[in-house]
Design a protein around this motif. Structure first.
Motif, PDB file in Angstrom:
ATOM      1  N   ILE A   1       0.840  -1.205   0.000  1.00 53.46           N
ATOM      2  CA  ILE A   1       0.000   0.000   0.000  1.00 53.46           C
ATOM      3  C   ILE A   1       0.869   1.247   0.000  1.00 53.46           C
ATOM      4  O   ILE A   1       1.792   1.374   0.802  1.00 53.46           O
ATOM      5  CB  ILE A   1      -0.948   0.013   1.220  1.00 53.46           C
ATOM      6  CG1 ILE A   1      -1.918  -1.161   1.110  1.00 53.46           C
ATOM      7  CG2 ILE A   1      -1.695   1.334   1.325  1.00 53.46           C
ATOM      8  CD1 ILE A   1      -2.817  -1.327   2.305  1.00 53.46           C
ATOM      9  N   VAL A   2       0.549   2.147  -0.917  1.00 51.19           N
ATOM     10  CA  VAL A   2       1.156   3.479  -0.954  1.00 51.19           C
ATOM     11  C   VAL A   2       0.038   4.455  -0.618  1.00 51.19           C
ATOM     12  O   VAL A   2      -1.008   4.444  -1.259  1.00 51.19           O
ATOM     13  CB  VAL A   2       1.739   3.800  -2.348  1.00 51.19           C
ATOM     14  CG1 VAL A   2       2.232   5.239  -2.401  1.00 51.19           C
ATOM     15  CG2 VAL A   2       2.846   2.825  -2.702  1.00 51.19           C
ATOM     16  N   MET A   3       0.267   5.291   0.404  1.00 50.69           N
ATOM     17  CA  MET A   3      -0.761   6.244   0.819  1.00 50.69           C
ATOM     18  C   MET A   3      -0.198   7.655   0.681  1.00 50.69           C
ATOM     19  O   MET A   3       0.811   7.993   1.292  1.00 50.69           O
ATOM     20  CB  MET A   3      -1.202   5.971   2.256  1.00 50.69           C
ATOM     21  CG  MET A   3      -2.449   6.726   2.625  1.00 50.69           C
ATOM     22  SD  MET A   3      -3.243   6.159   4.141  1.00 50.69           S
ATOM     23  CE  MET A   3      -3.892   4.581   3.675  1.00 50.69           C
TER      24      MET A   3
ATOM     25  N   PHE B   1       5.219   2.205  13.816  1.00 47.08           N
ATOM     26  CA  PHE B   1       4.320   1.492  12.901  1.00 47.08           C
ATOM     27  C   PHE B   1       4.846   1.570  11.471  1.00 47.08           C
ATOM     28  O   PHE B   1       4.881   0.553  10.758  1.00 47.08           O
ATOM     29  CB  PHE B   1       2.913   2.095  12.994  1.00 47.08           C
ATOM     30  CG  PHE B   1       1.963   1.547  11.986  1.00 47.08           C
ATOM     31  CD1 PHE B   1       1.333   0.335  12.206  1.00 47.08           C
ATOM     32  CD2 PHE B   1       1.689   2.237  10.824  1.00 47.08           C
ATOM     33  CE1 PHE B   1       0.454  -0.184  11.279  1.00 47.08           C
ATOM     34  CE2 PHE B   1       0.802   1.740   9.888  1.00 47.08           C
ATOM     35  CZ  PHE B   1       0.187   0.519  10.113  1.00 47.08           C
ATOM     36  N   LEU B   2       5.267   2.747  11.032  1.00 48.04           N
ATOM     37  CA  LEU B   2       5.781   2.916   9.668  1.00 48.04           C
ATOM     38  C   LEU B   2       7.048   2.106   9.462  1.00 48.04           C
ATOM     39  O   LEU B   2       7.223   1.474   8.403  1.00 48.04           O
ATOM     40  CB  LEU B   2       6.031   4.397   9.374  1.00 48.04           C
ATOM     41  CG  LEU B   2       4.783   5.285   9.370  1.00 48.04           C
ATOM     42  CD1 LEU B   2       5.179   6.740   9.133  1.00 48.04           C
ATOM     43  CD2 LEU B   2       3.764   4.815   8.337  1.00 48.04           C
ATOM     44  N   LYS B   3       7.955   2.109  10.434  1.00 52.31           N
ATOM     45  CA  LYS B   3       9.185   1.325  10.301  1.00 52.31           C
ATOM     46  C   LYS B   3       8.887  -0.156  10.198  1.00 52.31           C
ATOM     47  O   LYS B   3       9.507  -0.877   9.425  1.00 52.31           O
ATOM     48  CB  LYS B   3      10.120   1.613  11.488  1.00 52.31           C
ATOM     49  CG  LYS B   3      10.759   2.975  11.406  1.00 52.31           C
ATOM     50  CD  LYS B   3      11.646   3.252  12.597  1.00 52.31           C
ATOM     51  CE  LYS B   3      12.167   4.678  12.482  1.00 52.31           C
ATOM     52  NZ  LYS B   3      12.885   5.099  13.668  1.00 52.31           N
ATOM     53  N   LYS B   4       7.920  -0.616  10.968  1.00 51.81           N
ATOM     54  CA  LYS B   4       7.534  -2.038  10.934  1.00 51.81           C
ATOM     55  C   LYS B   4       6.978  -2.407   9.560  1.00 51.81           C
ATOM     56  O   LYS B   4       7.237  -3.498   9.046  1.00 51.81           O
ATOM     57  CB  LYS B   4       6.501  -2.312  12.020  1.00 51.81           C
ATOM     58  CG  LYS B   4       6.059  -3.751  12.062  1.00 51.81           C
ATOM     59  CD  LYS B   4       5.024  -3.960  13.160  1.00 51.81           C
ATOM     60  CE  LYS B   4       4.508  -5.391  13.126  1.00 51.81           C
ATOM     61  NZ  LYS B   4       3.404  -5.589  14.061  1.00 51.81           N
ATOM     62  N   GLN B   5       6.248  -1.484   8.929  1.00 49.16           N
ATOM     63  CA  GLN B   5       5.646  -1.771   7.625  1.00 49.16           C
ATOM     64  C   GLN B   5       6.656  -1.796   6.495  1.00 49.16           C
ATOM     65  O   GLN B   5       6.414  -2.410   5.475  1.00 49.16           O
ATOM     66  CB  GLN B   5       4.541  -0.746   7.323  1.00 49.16           C
ATOM     67  CG  GLN B   5       3.408  -0.715   8.311  1.00 49.16           C
ATOM     68  CD  GLN B   5       2.862  -2.082   8.639  1.00 49.16           C
ATOM     69  OE1 GLN B   5       2.577  -2.891   7.757  1.00 49.16           O
ATOM     70  NE2 GLN B   5       2.722  -2.378   9.934  1.00 49.16           N
ATOM     71  N   LYS B   6       7.806  -1.173   6.671  1.00 49.65           N
ATOM     72  CA  LYS B   6       8.842  -1.176   5.628  1.00 49.65           C
ATOM     73  C   LYS B   6       9.424  -2.575   5.439  1.00 49.65           C
ATOM     74  O   LYS B   6       9.889  -2.918   4.370  1.00 49.65           O
ATOM     75  CB  LYS B   6       9.967  -0.201   5.983  1.00 49.65           C
ATOM     76  CG  LYS B   6       9.625   1.233   5.709  1.00 49.65           C
ATOM     77  CD  LYS B   6      10.830   2.105   5.955  1.00 49.65           C
ATOM     78  CE  LYS B   6      10.520   3.540   5.651  1.00 49.65           C
ATOM     79  NZ  LYS B   6      11.704   4.402   5.842  1.00 49.65           N
ATOM     80  N   ASN B   7       9.416  -3.369   6.483  1.00 48.15           N
ATOM     81  CA  ASN B   7      10.032  -4.711   6.402  1.00 48.15           C
ATOM     82  C   ASN B   7       9.130  -5.734   5.790  1.00 48.15           C
ATOM     83  O   ASN B   7       8.047  -5.733   5.593  1.00 48.15           O
ATOM     84  CB  ASN B   7      10.436  -5.168   7.805  1.00 48.15           C
ATOM     85  CG  ASN B   7      11.472  -4.231   8.395  1.00 48.15           C
ATOM     86  OD1 ASN B   7      12.237  -3.640   7.654  1.00 48.15           O
ATOM     87  ND2 ASN B   7      11.462  -4.076   9.691  1.00 48.15           N
TER      88      ASN B   7
END
Length: 105
Positions: A81-83, A99-105
């Motif tokens: 997802i790109v927001m 949360f954002l750092k976790k989603q990068k992985n």
């Protein structure tokens, strides 16, 4: 990949009195609730198919925004997802960073 455009808005219930007709010397009485009600809405539009995600919240803060992000991910758990966001503080608040750092992985 899904591309979303996201924003938030607020709906306020502020009673504003304007000009009205009334008998001379008799002021018109308008009942009000005694407080200003408001609700915040978080929304995102999928640019590929027009699908709309909306979440109601009593506050417009980083925690509510985080809950909205989690809601979108819950609906699309296996998609990248790109927001696209504006520069509102809640979009890059300290609370959001882990949360954002976790989603990068």
């Amino acid at each position: 990949m899904i591309v979303f455009y996201q924003d938030e808005t607020h709906i306020r219930d502020y009673q504003a009195l304007h000009a009205t007709w009334a008998p001379v010397g008799k002021q018109k009485k308008i009942p009000t609730m005694g407080h200003h009600a408001k609700v915040s809405l978080f929304g995102a539009v999928n640019v590929q198919n027009g699908e709309v995600f909306c979440m109601e919240s009593s506050k417009c803060d980083a925690l509510s925004f985080l809950q909205f992000l989690q809601y979108v991910l819950h609906v699309h758990p296996d998609r990248h997802i790109v927001m696209v966001l504006d520069n509102a503080r809640i979009h890059y608040a300290k609370l959001i960073q882990p949360f954002l750092k976790k989603q990068k992985n």
